[in-house]
Design a protein around this motif. Structure first.
Motif, PDB file in Angstrom:
ATOM      1  N   MET A   1     -12.875   0.760  12.953  1.00 42.87           N
ATOM      2  CA  MET A   1     -11.530   0.506  13.810  1.00 42.87           C
ATOM      3  C   MET A   1     -10.696   1.692  13.649  1.00 42.87           C
ATOM      4  N   GLU A   2     -10.429   2.458  14.811  1.00 44.30           N
ATOM      5  CA  GLU A   2      -9.536   3.575  14.395  1.00 44.30           C
ATOM      6  C   GLU A   2      -8.068   3.540  13.999  1.00 44.30           C
ATOM      7  N   GLU A   3      -7.583   2.532  14.159  1.00 42.34           N
ATOM      8  CA  GLU A   3      -6.249   2.293  13.782  1.00 42.34           C
ATOM      9  C   GLU A   3      -6.010   1.710  12.401  1.00 42.34           C
ATOM     10  N   GLU A   4      -7.274   1.172  11.785  1.00 44.55           N
ATOM     11  CA  GLU A   4      -7.203   0.617  10.645  1.00 44.55           C
ATOM     12  C   GLU A   4      -7.397   1.762   9.337  1.00 44.55           C
ATOM     13  N   LEU A   5      -6.335   1.625   8.377  1.00 41.70           N
ATOM     14  CA  LEU A   5      -6.582   2.437   7.326  1.00 41.70           C
ATOM     15  C   LEU A   5      -7.242   1.324   5.952  1.00 41.70           C
ATOM     16  N   ILE A   6      -8.410   2.119   5.503  1.00 46.37           N
ATOM     17  CA  ILE A   6      -8.894   1.458   4.415  1.00 46.37           C
ATOM     18  C   ILE A   6      -8.585   1.770   3.077  1.00 46.37           C
ATOM     19  N   SER A   7      -8.199   0.742   2.429  1.00 45.70           N
ATOM     20  CA  SER A   7      -7.558   0.882   1.023  1.00 45.70           C
ATOM     21  C   SER A   7      -8.566   0.562  -0.118  1.00 45.70           C
ATOM     22  N   LEU A   8      -8.729   1.449  -0.875  1.00 45.86           N
ATOM     23  CA  LEU A   8      -9.682   1.294  -1.976  1.00 45.86           C
ATOM     24  C   LEU A   8      -8.845   1.334  -3.392  1.00 45.86           C
ATOM     25  N   THR A   9      -9.314   0.303  -4.269  1.00 43.38           N
ATOM     26  CA  THR A   9      -8.634  -0.009  -5.436  1.00 43.38           C
ATOM     27  C   THR A   9      -9.672   0.356  -6.640  1.00 43.38           C
ATOM     28  N   GLN A  10      -9.174   1.422  -7.448  1.00 42.14           N
ATOM     29  CA  GLN A  10     -10.027   1.695  -8.418  1.00 42.14           C
ATOM     30  C   GLN A  10      -9.640   1.356  -9.885  1.00 42.14           C
ATOM     31  N   VAL A  11     -10.237   0.660 -10.783  1.00 46.12           N
ATOM     32  CA  VAL A  11      -9.674   0.075 -12.086  1.00 46.12           C
ATOM     33  C   VAL A  11     -11.087   0.036 -12.888  1.00 46.12           C
TER      34      VAL A  11
END
Length: 732
Positions: free
Chosen positions: A27-37
């Protein structure tokens, strides 16, 4: 703004050919968020992995092909219960390998319009593989099966037994340590009177040493924890990276006791014909065929019948075993079984047999259970009886294949193999997977990880790297991200989520550990770390393992300490007991105080004389310990399975807290830092450039302004580089 590219490897359907990764539409408008822990101060016993928030993928032609028809339960298509291999690139540069999970499909007008998925780091795939499997499912461990006759038990107690598996040598792969399951040993080398107590005497007193001592039935085997780790690798086709913690000195002589049920080991007498030398008595051409000369996919070697191509698209093959058993006794019932050693399953059997008979059992087309395409099998025959049975054996193998094109059996061949010995004896065979304690693999690993405060991640070579938390944080680089931080606002909060931390083992079921708890109002080996705070919450780690209090024996008459340290798995009623699985360090005592070993059986009445048996004086033997070495009155052992400070059971030394306990060695730095009054969690927002995103890892030290921090958690919008940090300051 980075360009994010997501690749997914399609699932295998009606093929064994590995599929190429496919670039999916986003989806062009969607920002994918990645959590690292890697480890969160608010949940310090969990090992985490990278994960994303659920994000959307359009129902494009490409994506529909990957997730084919999952929304329709009547069609066998995509399996959402299986994660898909995936990778993320930023501006065509590698960023992360991982897994994609399909969560749901949004339908419009009965057609898919959008897929909701989640990305996970690679360590989640290992958890998914092992599921709820038990240690008893690890069939590779059966490479260490053995006949537990008196001679073998004595040798394993005195020396330890080495094995070679796939050309790799495993030293001391089986030991029989001085842990008794049904009695408590004494040592009385001065008074040899044949009273009740001396039925348990293991000294070498000259008056009664032929009736008293360690008997084979007193002991149970133990296996190195390292070999369990190897079995996990073999079972699930994974690799733990070498030269990390699982290869460290702390693991070198760490053992797991094979104590599944209270009391002595029981079970049928077995002989696996894989240990028998066979000679082919058929024609040369037939023998050559079954040794792989004519058909390389088929071999017969020392009782193992191996084939790796069960049938092709043209031919269906079948294999029939005919085992002829000629026993020395016609009154002892027995069974013959065909076992697939790759899965440790019985594929055919004939039961309740008597006398000399020929039994045809097998696997494949001839037995109506058709093999799968390119299925691999490694079959062997074994004989099972209740009482010892002496026999000779002939194994005949018939190999035929059915021509599916012509609709008929097109070829058949039989080869006969006869044992070189006519005196094969069924004996008490220890099958490791039948004796290993009942515990899930994930619980076993979680127990190890919590005991040693370990963390894990998957490297670029798809190897699982296991390190102590201290080692992990010491391996990073330093990044000054001050130029990228939004300095107009940040928050500071407390890092102390608990008032105290309690580290302990499971409720003890062995008598000395139970007595210790009654006298001290705490479990043996337990540590309770209390912070200077007014919180109410307690953080507790309880390992899924038993923790025994071992005893160094004294001579009952002289009072002198001996070099024999023992364990007794009895309850407070002096009855055989069963608790949680037991981890312990095994120490090899050489040229020490003599103990007596008697190749006999223990009498029901201890005052009675034992039956005649071979007597051996041993001054080499394996003793159990909570420590990896004996230590001295001034120097504690290097490794110690107690969480807290306990008196060394061998040297009887109290090291005043400086005893290399699990807490001192693996938890002190992290816990004391979290409980430090100067420690805070700092939350910053930053916009990281691509060069930082691609190289920053959770073990790195972060500098903002003039202060250094370690990363507790970070969440990044991958396309924009917007990152929210939770950082722990380095107290001064």
């Amino acid at each position: 703004m980075q360009k994010l590219i997501l690749y997914i490897q399609p699932q295998l359907t009606n093929t064994t050919t590995t599929q190429d990764f496919v670039r999916v539409d986003l989806m062009e408008e969607e920002l994918i968020s990645l959590t690292q822990v890697i480890q969160d101060v608010s949940d310090i016993d969990k090992v985490f992995t990278d994960y994303s928030r659920t994000f959307n993928l359009p129902a494009s032609k490409t994506n529909n092909k990957i997730f084919k028809h999952w929304y329709n339960p009547d069609i066998q298509g995509f399996d959402a219960n299986v994660f898909c291999e995936s990778r993320i690139e930023l501006n065509h540069l590698h960023f992360r390998f991982g897994k994609i999970q399909l969560n749901e499909v949004v339908m419009k007008h009965n057609e898919p319009s959008m897929y909701k998925v989640t990305f996970f780091g690679n360590t989640v795939s290992f958890k998914d593989k092992i599921n709820d499997d038990q240690l008893s499912d690890l069939v590779w461990l059966n490479n260490f099966n053995h006949d537990a006759d008196a001679t073998y038990v004595k040798d394993a107690l005195e020396n330890g037994k080495d094995f070679t598996v796939d050309s790799v040598s495993y030293t001391d792969a089986i030991i029989y340590p001085l842990i008794a399951h049904s009695q408590s040993y004494i040592y009385d080398n001065q008074n040899g009177s044949a009273n009740l107590s001396n039925g348990l005497n293991i000294s070498t007193n000259t008056s009664h040493h032929q009736q008293r001592g360690v008997l084979p039935e007193d002991l149970k085997p133990a296996i190195p924890v390292k070999n369990i780790i190897k079995a996990i690798e073999e079972q699930y086709n994974i690799t733990f990276k070498t030269s990390e913690f699982l290869d460290s000195a702390a693991m070198t002589n760490l053992y797991f006791w094979l104590h599944r049920a209270k009391g002595r080991i029981t079970g049928d007498l077995l002989t696996e014909l894989t240990n028998t030398t066979f000679n082919c008595t058929s024609s040369t051409s037939n023998c050559n065929h079954f040794n792989g000369v004519l058909y390389p996919s088929v071999q017969f070697s020392n009782g193992d019948y191996i084939f790796t191509q069960a049938f092709t698209n043209t031919y269906e093959e079948g294999f029939k075993f005919t085992a002829t058993i000629t026993p020395a006794s016609s009154t002892i019932p027995y069974s013959i079984e065909i076992v697939d050693s790759l899965t440790d399953t019985i594929v055919a059997s004939a039961n309740n047999l008597l006398g000399a008979q020929s039994h045809s059992i097998g696997y494949g087309k001839l037995q109506t259970n058709t093999l799968a395409l390119n299925e691999s099998k490694r079959l062997f025959a074994r004989v099972r009886s209740v009482d010892p049975l002496t026999f000779s054996a002939t194994v005949s193998i018939e190999h035929s294949y059915f021509d599916t094109t012509l609709g008929r059996y097109d070829y058949g061949l039989t080869a006969n193999y006869t044992s070189s010995s006519s005196s094969i004896v069924t004996s008490a065979t220890i099958i490791i997977t039948e004796q290993i304690p009942e515990i899930k693999i994930k619980d076993f690993l979680n127990g190890l990880f919590r005991a040693f405060n370990l963390t894990a991640y998957v490297d670029f070579n798809n190897q699982i790297v296991v390190r102590t938390l201290d080692s992990y944080y010491s391996g990073g680089d330093t990044f000054d991200i001050t130029p990228f931080v939004k300095t107009d606002e940040h928050t500071v909060s407390e890092a102390l989520p608990f008032s105290n931390v309690d580290l302990e083992y499971s409720e003890p079921k062995s008598i000395l550990a139970q007595t210790f708890r009654s006298m001290n109002n705490r479990r043996y080996g337990e540590l309770n770390y209390i912070g200077d705070a007014t919180k109410k919450s307690e953080y507790k780690i309880t390992l899924p393992f038993e923790h025994m209090l071992f005893e160094r024996l004294q001579d009952k008459t002289s009072g002198a300490l001996t070099t024999a340290q023992v364990g007794s798995f009895l309850d407070d009623n002096l009855e055989p007991s069963i608790g949680q699985p037991l981890l312990f360090y095994a120490i090899y005592q050489q040229n020490q105080d003599d103990i007596n070993f008697l190749e006999s059986t223990r009498p029901e009445t201890y005052a009675a004389l034992c039956p005649t048996g071979t007597n051996s004086t041993l001054n080499d033997y394996w003793i159990p310990s909570a420590c990896n070495e004996l230590g001295t009155s001034s120097t504690p052992p290097t490794y110690n399975l107690n969480f807290g400070s306990e008196i060394n059971t061998y040297t009887l030394t109290d090291y005043g807290g400086n005893n290399n306990s699990l807490f001192q060695t693996y938890y002190t730095n992290y816990i004391t830092r979290v409980f430090n009054k100067k420690t805070r969690i700092f939350k910053f927002s930053a916009v990281l450039p691509l060069k930082v995103l691609l190289t920053l890892t959770l073990d790195d030290l972060i500098v903002v302004g003039t202060r250094a921090y370690t990363i507790n958690k970070m969440s990044t919008k991958l396309q924009s580089g917007e990152t929210n940090f939770e950082l722990l300051n380095e107290p001064t």
